[in-house]
Design a protein around this motif. Sequence first.
Motif, PDB file in Angstrom:
ATOM      1  N   GLU A  89       0.806  -1.225   0.000  1.00  0.00           N
ATOM      2  CA  GLU A  89       0.000   0.000   0.000  1.00  0.00           C
ATOM      3  C   GLU A  89       0.839   1.275   0.000  1.00  0.00           C
ATOM      4  OE1 GLU A  89      -0.267  -2.625   2.071  1.00  0.00           O
ATOM      5  OE2 GLU A  89      -0.798  -1.974   4.126  1.00  0.00           O
ATOM      6  N   ASP A  90       2.140   1.155   0.107  1.00  0.00           N
ATOM      7  CA  ASP A  90       3.030   2.310  -0.038  1.00  0.00           C
ATOM      8  C   ASP A  90       3.315   2.618  -1.500  1.00  0.00           C
ATOM      9  OD1 ASP A  90       4.840   1.082   2.797  1.00  0.00           O
ATOM     10  OD2 ASP A  90       3.418   2.756   2.778  1.00  0.00           O
ATOM     11  N   THR A  91       2.866   1.762  -2.398  1.00  0.00           N
ATOM     12  CA  THR A  91       3.087   1.973  -3.824  1.00  0.00           C
ATOM     13  C   THR A  91       2.432   3.272  -4.284  1.00  0.00           C
ATOM     14  OG1 THR A  91       3.280  -0.387  -4.302  1.00  0.00           O
ATOM     15  CG2 THR A  91       2.642   1.049  -6.131  1.00  0.00           C
ATOM     16  N   ALA A  92       3.222   4.138  -4.885  1.00  0.00           N
ATOM     17  CA  ALA A  92       2.729   5.448  -5.319  1.00  0.00           C
ATOM     18  C   ALA A  92       3.866   6.202  -6.006  1.00  0.00           C
ATOM     19  CB  ALA A  92       2.227   6.258  -4.130  1.00  0.00           C
ATOM     20  N   VAL A  93       3.521   7.325  -6.608  1.00  0.00           N
ATOM     21  CA  VAL A  93       4.525   8.287  -7.029  1.00  0.00           C
ATOM     22  C   VAL A  93       4.754   9.227  -5.840  1.00  0.00           C
ATOM     23  CG1 VAL A  93       5.137  10.125  -8.627  1.00  0.00           C
ATOM     24  CG2 VAL A  93       3.826   8.139  -9.440  1.00  0.00           C
ATOM     25  N   TYR A  94       6.010   9.397  -5.476  1.00  0.00           N
ATOM     26  CA  TYR A  94       6.367  10.229  -4.330  1.00  0.00           C
ATOM     27  C   TYR A  94       6.901  11.570  -4.820  1.00  0.00           C
ATOM     28  CZ  TYR A  94       5.637   6.437  -1.052  1.00  0.00           C
ATOM     29  OH  TYR A  94       5.056   5.457  -0.279  1.00  0.00           O
ATOM     30  N   TYR A  95       6.393  12.642  -4.214  1.00  0.00           N
ATOM     31  CA  TYR A  95       6.760  14.001  -4.585  1.00  0.00           C
ATOM     32  C   TYR A  95       7.299  14.754  -3.370  1.00  0.00           C
ATOM     33  CZ  TYR A  95       3.553  13.154  -8.526  1.00  0.00           C
ATOM     34  OH  TYR A  95       2.921  12.647  -9.631  1.00  0.00           O
ATOM     35  N   CYS A  96       8.225  15.649  -3.616  1.00  0.00           N
ATOM     36  CA  CYS A  96       8.610  16.596  -2.572  1.00  0.00           C
ATOM     37  C   CYS A  96       8.205  17.998  -3.017  1.00  0.00           C
ATOM     38  CB  CYS A  96      10.104  16.530  -2.259  1.00  0.00           C
ATOM     39  SG  CYS A  96      11.210  16.869  -3.623  1.00  0.00           S
ATOM     40  N   ALA A  97       8.042  18.868  -2.044  1.00  0.00           N
ATOM     41  CA  ALA A  97       7.578  20.224  -2.324  1.00  0.00           C
ATOM     42  C   ALA A  97       8.027  21.149  -1.201  1.00  0.00           C
ATOM     43  CB  ALA A  97       6.063  20.250  -2.461  1.00  0.00           C
ATOM     44  N   VAL A  98       8.002  22.442  -1.499  1.00  0.00           N
ATOM     45  CA  VAL A  98       8.419  23.471  -0.549  1.00  0.00           C
ATOM     46  C   VAL A  98       7.206  23.963   0.241  1.00  0.00           C
ATOM     47  CG1 VAL A  98       9.493  25.739  -0.309  1.00  0.00           C
ATOM     48  CG2 VAL A  98      10.263  24.179  -2.111  1.00  0.00           C
ATOM     49  N   ARG A  99       7.398  24.102   1.548  1.00  0.00           N
ATOM     50  CA  ARG A  99       6.291  24.580   2.378  1.00  0.00           C
ATOM     51  C   ARG A  99       5.976  26.036   2.063  1.00  0.00           C
ATOM     52  NH1 ARG A  99       3.396  23.385   6.428  1.00  0.00           N
ATOM     53  NH2 ARG A  99       4.435  21.413   6.984  1.00  0.00           N
ATOM     54  N   LEU A 100       4.678  26.299   1.873  1.00  0.00           N
ATOM     55  CA  LEU A 100       4.191  27.658   1.638  1.00  0.00           C
ATOM     56  C   LEU A 100       3.639  28.263   2.922  1.00  0.00           C
ATOM     57  CD1 LEU A 100       3.427  29.914  -0.412  1.00  0.00           C
ATOM     58  CD2 LEU A 100       1.268  28.686  -0.779  1.00  0.00           C
ATOM     59  N   ARG A 101       2.946  27.456   3.724  1.00  0.00           N
ATOM     60  CA  ARG A 101       2.330  27.907   4.970  1.00  0.00           C
ATOM     61  C   ARG A 101       2.119  26.684   5.851  1.00  0.00           C
ATOM     62  NH1 ARG A 101      -1.613  29.151   1.002  1.00  0.00           N
ATOM     63  NH2 ARG A 101      -2.974  27.363   0.623  1.00  0.00           N
ATOM     64  N   LEU A 102       1.754  26.901   7.085  1.00  0.00           N
ATOM     65  CA  LEU A 102       1.518  25.806   8.004  1.00  0.00           C
ATOM     66  C   LEU A 102       0.387  24.911   7.503  1.00  0.00           C
ATOM     67  CD1 LEU A 102       1.821  27.521  11.503  1.00  0.00           C
ATOM     68  CD2 LEU A 102       3.454  25.998  10.385  1.00  0.00           C
ATOM     69  N   GLY A 103       0.538  23.624   7.752  1.00  0.00           N
ATOM     70  CA  GLY A 103      -0.483  22.683   7.336  1.00  0.00           C
ATOM     71  C   GLY A 103       0.129  21.481   6.641  1.00  0.00           C
ATOM     72  N   VAL A 104      -0.668  20.460   6.390  1.00  0.00           N
ATOM     73  CA  VAL A 104      -0.190  19.260   5.718  1.00  0.00           C
ATOM     74  C   VAL A 104      -1.025  18.929   4.492  1.00  0.00           C
ATOM     75  CG1 VAL A 104       0.884  18.293   7.779  1.00  0.00           C
ATOM     76  CG2 VAL A 104      -1.519  17.768   7.268  1.00  0.00           C
ATOM     77  N   ARG A 105      -1.749  19.904   3.971  1.00  0.00           N
ATOM     78  CA  ARG A 105      -2.462  19.711   2.724  1.00  0.00           C
ATOM     79  C   ARG A 105      -1.537  20.030   1.559  1.00  0.00           C
ATOM     80  NH1 ARG A 105      -7.196  23.843   3.742  1.00  0.00           N
ATOM     81  NH2 ARG A 105      -5.293  25.032   4.197  1.00  0.00           N
ATOM     82  N   ALA A 106      -1.856  19.452   0.411  1.00  0.00           N
ATOM     83  CA  ALA A 106      -1.030  19.713  -0.764  1.00  0.00           C
ATOM     84  C   ALA A 106      -1.021  21.206  -1.100  1.00  0.00           C
ATOM     85  CB  ALA A 106      -1.535  18.897  -1.945  1.00  0.00           C
ATOM     86  N   THR A 107      -2.105  21.895  -0.825  1.00  0.00           N
ATOM     87  CA  THR A 107      -2.186  23.325  -1.118  1.00  0.00           C
ATOM     88  C   THR A 107      -1.332  24.173  -0.175  1.00  0.00           C
ATOM     89  OG1 THR A 107      -4.196  23.394   0.213  1.00  0.00           O
ATOM     90  CG2 THR A 107      -4.470  23.242  -2.185  1.00  0.00           C
ATOM     91  N   ASP A 108      -0.791  23.568   0.858  1.00  0.00           N
ATOM     92  CA  ASP A 108       0.114  24.271   1.769  1.00  0.00           C
ATOM     93  C   ASP A 108       1.561  24.224   1.276  1.00  0.00           C
ATOM     94  OD1 ASP A 108      -1.821  22.845   4.424  1.00  0.00           O
ATOM     95  OD2 ASP A 108      -1.941  24.894   3.641  1.00  0.00           O
ATOM     96  N   PHE A 109       1.774  23.626   0.111  1.00  0.00           N
ATOM     97  CA  PHE A 109       3.112  23.459  -0.454  1.00  0.00           C
ATOM     98  C   PHE A 109       3.137  23.940  -1.903  1.00  0.00           C
ATOM     99  CE2 PHE A 109       5.247  20.975   2.860  1.00  0.00           C
ATOM    100  CZ  PHE A 109       4.172  20.631   3.649  1.00  0.00           C
ATOM    101  N   HIS A 110       4.334  24.234  -2.407  1.00  0.00           N
ATOM    102  CA  HIS A 110       4.474  24.671  -3.790  1.00  0.00           C
ATOM    103  C   HIS A 110       5.805  24.187  -4.339  1.00  0.00           C
ATOM    104  CE1 HIS A 110       7.453  28.023  -3.233  1.00  0.00           C
ATOM    105  NE2 HIS A 110       7.063  27.858  -1.983  1.00  0.00           N
ATOM    106  N   SER A 111       6.061  24.516  -5.586  1.00  0.00           N
ATOM    107  CA  SER A 111       7.329  24.157  -6.261  1.00  0.00           C
ATOM    108  C   SER A 111       7.551  22.652  -6.242  1.00  0.00           C
ATOM    109  CB  SER A 111       8.515  24.888  -5.612  1.00  0.00           C
ATOM    110  OG  SER A 111       8.368  26.283  -5.721  1.00  0.00           O
ATOM    111  N   TRP A 112       6.586  21.920  -6.703  1.00  0.00           N
ATOM    112  CA  TRP A 112       6.627  20.465  -6.682  1.00  0.00           C
ATOM    113  C   TRP A 112       7.671  19.917  -7.648  1.00  0.00           C
ATOM    114  CZ3 TRP A 112       3.470  17.630  -3.416  1.00  0.00           C
ATOM    115  CH2 TRP A 112       2.485  18.370  -2.751  1.00  0.00           C
ATOM    116  N   GLY A 113       8.314  18.809  -7.245  1.00  0.00           N
ATOM    117  CA  GLY A 113       9.182  18.080  -8.151  1.00  0.00           C
ATOM    118  C   GLY A 113       8.350  17.234  -9.099  1.00  0.00           C
ATOM    119  N   GLN A 114       9.026  16.472  -9.959  1.00  0.00           N
ATOM    120  CA  GLN A 114       8.336  15.685 -10.972  1.00  0.00           C
ATOM    121  C   GLN A 114       7.879  14.322 -10.443  1.00  0.00           C
ATOM    122  OE1 GLN A 114      11.562  15.624 -10.627  1.00  0.00           O
ATOM    123  NE2 GLN A 114      12.033  13.438 -10.778  1.00  0.00           N
TER     124      GLN A 114
END
Length: 122
Positions: A89-114
């Motif tokens: 169940e860990d199978t997935a595409v893994y992404y890293c991103a830069v924190r924009l603001r507090l929180g753990v939603r995807a919208t709290d991050f930006h500048s995503w890798g591929q």
Amino acid sequence: QVQLVESGGGLVQAGGSLRLSCAASGRTFSSSGIGWFRQAPGKEREFVATISAGSLNRVYADTVKGRFTISRDNAKNTVYLQMNSLKPEDTAVYYCAVRLRLGVRATDFHSWGQGTQVTVSS
């Protein structure tokens, strides 16, 4: 602007380990929180872990707590995700991103890798 490139994904058997890397370019990396997310086919992108700029604060999703470890080396402009005791169940595409603001939603991050693919076979 920070640009991120993920690497280290692959195919591994259940119970195995992988270490993902998130390499960054840009002068603001060392002052930026970084997060790891993952997205499985047909599912929404979900939070995995995040680390603060100085590594003092690390937060994990309940699904990976105790198995995954996030760390960073600011001298190398890199954040790592050590993944142990992997499950199918860990199978997935893994992404890293830069924190924009507090929180753990995807919208709290930006500048995503591929992204980098992790596949865990049973």
